[in-house]
Motif scaffolding. Structure first.
Motif, PDB file in Angstrom:
ATOM      1  N   GLN A  35       0.818  -1.207   0.000  1.00 28.64           N
ATOM      2  CA  GLN A  35       0.000   0.000   0.000  1.00 28.64           C
ATOM      3  C   GLN A  35       0.853   1.260   0.000  1.00 28.64           C
ATOM      4  OE1 GLN A  35      -1.866   0.906   3.719  1.00 28.64           O
ATOM      5  NE2 GLN A  35      -3.483   2.151   2.800  1.00 28.64           N
ATOM      6  N   ALA A  36       1.973   1.219   0.704  1.00 27.95           N
ATOM      7  CA  ALA A  36       2.727   2.441   0.980  1.00 27.95           C
ATOM      8  C   ALA A  36       3.849   2.725  -0.007  1.00 27.95           C
ATOM      9  CB  ALA A  36       3.307   2.379   2.392  1.00 27.95           C
ATOM     10  N   ARG A  37       4.248   1.788  -0.851  1.00 23.94           N
ATOM     11  CA  ARG A  37       5.405   2.040  -1.722  1.00 23.94           C
ATOM     12  C   ARG A  37       5.075   3.116  -2.746  1.00 23.94           C
ATOM     13  NH1 ARG A  37       5.559  -3.655  -5.192  1.00 23.94           N
ATOM     14  NH2 ARG A  37       3.299  -3.929  -5.303  1.00 23.94           N
ATOM     15  N   ARG A  38       5.951   4.094  -2.829  1.00 27.41           N
ATOM     16  CA  ARG A  38       5.810   5.236  -3.738  1.00 27.41           C
ATOM     17  C   ARG A  38       7.161   5.555  -4.370  1.00 27.41           C
ATOM     18  NH1 ARG A  38       1.356   4.164  -2.666  1.00 27.41           N
ATOM     19  NH2 ARG A  38      -0.411   5.486  -2.135  1.00 27.41           N
ATOM     20  N   PRO A  39       7.325   5.327  -5.673  1.00 29.97           N
ATOM     21  CA  PRO A  39       6.395   4.695  -6.616  1.00 29.97           C
ATOM     22  C   PRO A  39       6.412   3.195  -6.435  1.00 29.97           C
ATOM     23  CG  PRO A  39       8.456   5.193  -7.701  1.00 29.97           C
ATOM     24  CD  PRO A  39       8.575   5.753  -6.305  1.00 29.97           C
ATOM     25  N   PRO A  40       5.588   2.434  -7.204  1.00 30.45           N
ATOM     26  CA  PRO A  40       5.609   0.977  -7.091  1.00 30.45           C
ATOM     27  C   PRO A  40       7.027   0.429  -7.243  1.00 30.45           C
ATOM     28  CG  PRO A  40       3.755   1.666  -8.434  1.00 30.45           C
ATOM     29  CD  PRO A  40       4.567   2.895  -8.170  1.00 30.45           C
ATOM     30  N   SER A  41       7.390  -0.487  -6.374  1.00 27.14           N
ATOM     31  CA  SER A  41       8.758  -0.982  -6.339  1.00 27.14           C
ATOM     32  C   SER A  41       8.747  -2.410  -5.816  1.00 27.14           C
ATOM     33  CB  SER A  41       9.611  -0.083  -5.432  1.00 27.14           C
ATOM     34  OG  SER A  41       9.010   0.034  -4.160  1.00 27.14           O
ATOM     35  N   PRO A  42       9.872  -3.130  -5.928  1.00 29.19           N
ATOM     36  CA  PRO A  42       9.907  -4.507  -5.448  1.00 29.19           C
ATOM     37  C   PRO A  42       9.676  -4.600  -3.940  1.00 29.19           C
ATOM     38  CG  PRO A  42      11.800  -4.026  -6.853  1.00 29.19           C
ATOM     39  CD  PRO A  42      11.137  -2.718  -6.561  1.00 29.19           C
ATOM     40  N   ILE A  43       9.070  -5.698  -3.521  1.00 24.18           N
ATOM     41  CA  ILE A  43       8.957  -6.050  -2.110  1.00 24.18           C
ATOM     42  C   ILE A  43       9.670  -7.383  -1.931  1.00 24.18           C
ATOM     43  CG2 ILE A  43       7.433  -6.596  -0.174  1.00 24.18           C
ATOM     44  CD1 ILE A  43       5.219  -5.045  -1.625  1.00 24.18           C
ATOM     45  N   GLY A  67       5.708  -7.453  -8.022  1.00 19.15           N
ATOM     46  CA  GLY A  67       7.068  -7.222  -7.558  1.00 19.15           C
ATOM     47  C   GLY A  67       7.423  -7.899  -6.258  1.00 19.15           C
ATOM     48  N   LEU A  68       6.494  -8.699  -5.691  1.00 18.31           N
ATOM     49  CA  LEU A  68       6.774  -9.400  -4.440  1.00 18.31           C
ATOM     50  C   LEU A  68       7.619 -10.637  -4.713  1.00 18.31           C
ATOM     51  CD1 LEU A  68       6.263  -9.893  -1.384  1.00 18.31           C
ATOM     52  CD2 LEU A  68       4.153 -11.079  -2.032  1.00 18.31           C
ATOM     53  N   SER A  69       8.697 -10.800  -3.948  1.00 18.28           N
ATOM     54  CA  SER A  69       9.554 -11.973  -4.099  1.00 18.28           C
ATOM     55  C   SER A  69      10.120 -12.360  -2.739  1.00 18.28           C
ATOM     56  CB  SER A  69      10.692 -11.693  -5.092  1.00 18.28           C
ATOM     57  OG  SER A  69      11.575 -10.707  -4.574  1.00 18.28           O
ATOM     58  N   MET A  70      10.768 -13.519  -2.696  1.00 22.63           N
ATOM     59  CA  MET A  70      11.384 -14.004  -1.468  1.00 22.63           C
ATOM     60  C   MET A  70      12.846 -14.326  -1.719  1.00 22.63           C
ATOM     61  SD  MET A  70       8.552 -16.640   0.117  1.00 22.63           S
ATOM     62  CE  MET A  70       8.270 -17.461  -1.461  1.00 22.63           C
ATOM     63  N   CYS A  71      13.656 -14.198  -0.666  1.00 24.14           N
ATOM     64  CA  CYS A  71      15.012 -14.742  -0.702  1.00 24.14           C
ATOM     65  C   CYS A  71      15.266 -15.389   0.657  1.00 24.14           C
ATOM     66  CB  CYS A  71      16.048 -13.668  -1.026  1.00 24.14           C
ATOM     67  SG  CYS A  71      16.352 -12.478   0.282  1.00 24.14           S
ATOM     68  N   HIS A  72      16.101 -16.414   0.659  1.00 26.76           N
ATOM     69  CA  HIS A  72      16.337 -17.153   1.894  1.00 26.76           C
ATOM     70  C   HIS A  72      17.727 -16.855   2.441  1.00 26.76           C
ATOM     71  CE1 HIS A  72      16.062 -20.202   4.928  1.00 26.76           C
ATOM     72  NE2 HIS A  72      17.145 -20.810   4.482  1.00 26.76           N
ATOM     73  N   ASN A  97      18.181  -1.190 -10.800  1.00 23.45           N
ATOM     74  CA  ASN A  97      17.958   0.256 -10.777  1.00 23.45           C
ATOM     75  C   ASN A  97      17.430   0.772  -9.444  1.00 23.45           C
ATOM     76  OD1 ASN A  97      15.497  -0.998 -11.048  1.00 23.45           O
ATOM     77  ND2 ASN A  97      14.619   0.565 -12.386  1.00 23.45           N
ATOM     78  N   VAL A  98      17.319  -0.091  -8.439  1.00 22.47           N
ATOM     79  CA  VAL A  98      16.851   0.350  -7.122  1.00 22.47           C
ATOM     80  C   VAL A  98      17.953   1.148  -6.435  1.00 22.47           C
ATOM     81  CG1 VAL A  98      16.193  -0.430  -4.816  1.00 22.47           C
ATOM     82  CG2 VAL A  98      15.198  -1.506  -6.832  1.00 22.47           C
ATOM     83  N   GLU A  99      17.614   2.323  -5.929  1.00 23.08           N
ATOM     84  CA  GLU A  99      18.612   3.213  -5.328  1.00 23.08           C
ATOM     85  C   GLU A  99      18.506   3.316  -3.818  1.00 23.08           C
ATOM     86  OE1 GLU A  99      21.166   4.522  -6.779  1.00 23.08           O
ATOM     87  OE2 GLU A  99      20.624   3.662  -8.707  1.00 23.08           O
ATOM     88  N   LEU A 119       8.980   8.503   5.218  1.00 28.03           N
ATOM     89  CA  LEU A 119      10.354   8.046   5.026  1.00 28.03           C
ATOM     90  C   LEU A 119      10.757   8.150   3.563  1.00 28.03           C
ATOM     91  CD1 LEU A 119      10.321   4.871   7.319  1.00 28.03           C
ATOM     92  CD2 LEU A 119      11.355   7.094   7.841  1.00 28.03           C
ATOM     93  N   GLN A 120       9.843   7.795   2.681  1.00 26.87           N
ATOM     94  CA  GLN A 120      10.132   7.891   1.254  1.00 26.87           C
ATOM     95  C   GLN A 120      10.219   9.348   0.802  1.00 26.87           C
ATOM     96  OE1 GLN A 120       7.889   4.537  -1.029  1.00 26.87           O
ATOM     97  NE2 GLN A 120       6.874   4.736   0.951  1.00 26.87           N
ATOM     98  N   GLN A 121       9.346  10.183   1.338  1.00 23.67           N
ATOM     99  CA  GLN A 121       9.369  11.595   0.975  1.00 23.67           C
ATOM    100  C   GLN A 121      10.681  12.246   1.381  1.00 23.67           C
ATOM    101  OE1 GLN A 121       6.416  14.062   2.926  1.00 23.67           O
ATOM    102  NE2 GLN A 121       6.349  15.463   1.197  1.00 23.67           N
TER     103      GLN A 121
END
Length: 206
Positions: A35-43, A67-72, A97-99, A119-121
């Motif tokens: 809901q909160a990601r601005r702009p849409p980004s991976p989770i 964009g939702l994924s998992m890593c172990h 490209n994630v900064e 936090l994003q702002q």
């Protein structure tokens, strides 16, 4: 990035999937992130202990949140620093490209979307780290770290979290004023029972 790798020793089991208000704690936090990601980004959900149970909770949502994924993190027992490292490594492999990365904990279901927006702002205003504060005091997670700090996060050891970086470089942190009560985490089953009624009366999770 949702850190969901802990063993839950004080809780006595997989608190990531403990039910509060009809949903697993982890489900609440994933929904909040979406809901909160601005702009849409991976989770990214970082798993560790209780991998099978956590993955069973996440898998049904993979098609619901783009964009939702998992890593172990196989080294989860060595402390939180290893989960931070695993998450950053995953991001660098899958989202070049994630900064910046906003780190969230799977046991903080009362976090306000307004805090995550803030936090994003602050990041977009030019701060390379952003974190919640109350009356000038740093409160810890959730917190955002620009890519420039990722090497510092990678250097953390053991159960050391990224809060030490925030505190060491306090003048470089863009703070967002927050009610500390909204950052309450669920460490024990007593915590779960205590927050059940409060949680149902809040609007902090979609």
């Amino acid at each position: 990035m949702v850190l969901a790798a802990g063993g839950g020793s004080r809780f006595g089991g997989a608190k990531q999937v403990a039910v509060l208000g009809g949903r697993a704690l982890l489900e609440h936090v994933i929904a909040l992130a979406a809901q909160a990601r601005r702009p849409p980004s991976p989770i990214v959900v970082v798993t560790g202990a209780h991998q099978a149970e956590v993955e069973r909770t996440v898998v049904p949502h993979l098609g619901n949140h783009d964009g939702l994924s998992m890593c172990h993190n196989p080294d989860w027992s060595l402390g939180m620093s290893t989960s931070l490292r695993a998450g950053i490594d995953h991001l660098e492999r899958t989202a070049l490209n994630v900064e910046a990365a906003l780190f969230m904990l799977s046991d903080q279901p009362l976090v306000s979307p307004d805090l995550l927006y803030g936090l994003q702002q602050r990041w977009h205003q030019g701060w390379t780290m952003t974190a919640p504060v109350h009356e000038g005091k740093l409160l810890g997670a959730p917190a955002l770290f620009g890519r420039v700090w990722w090497s510092s996060i990678r250097s953390l050891q053991g159960d050391q979290g990224a809060r030490s970086i925030l505190e060491t470089h306090r003048s470089e942190v863009g703070g967002v004023e927050t009610d500390p009560g909204r950052l309450a985490d669920i460490d024990t089953r007593q915590d779960l029972r205590r927050h059940a009624g409060t949680f149902l009366s809040t609007d902090c999770v979609p």
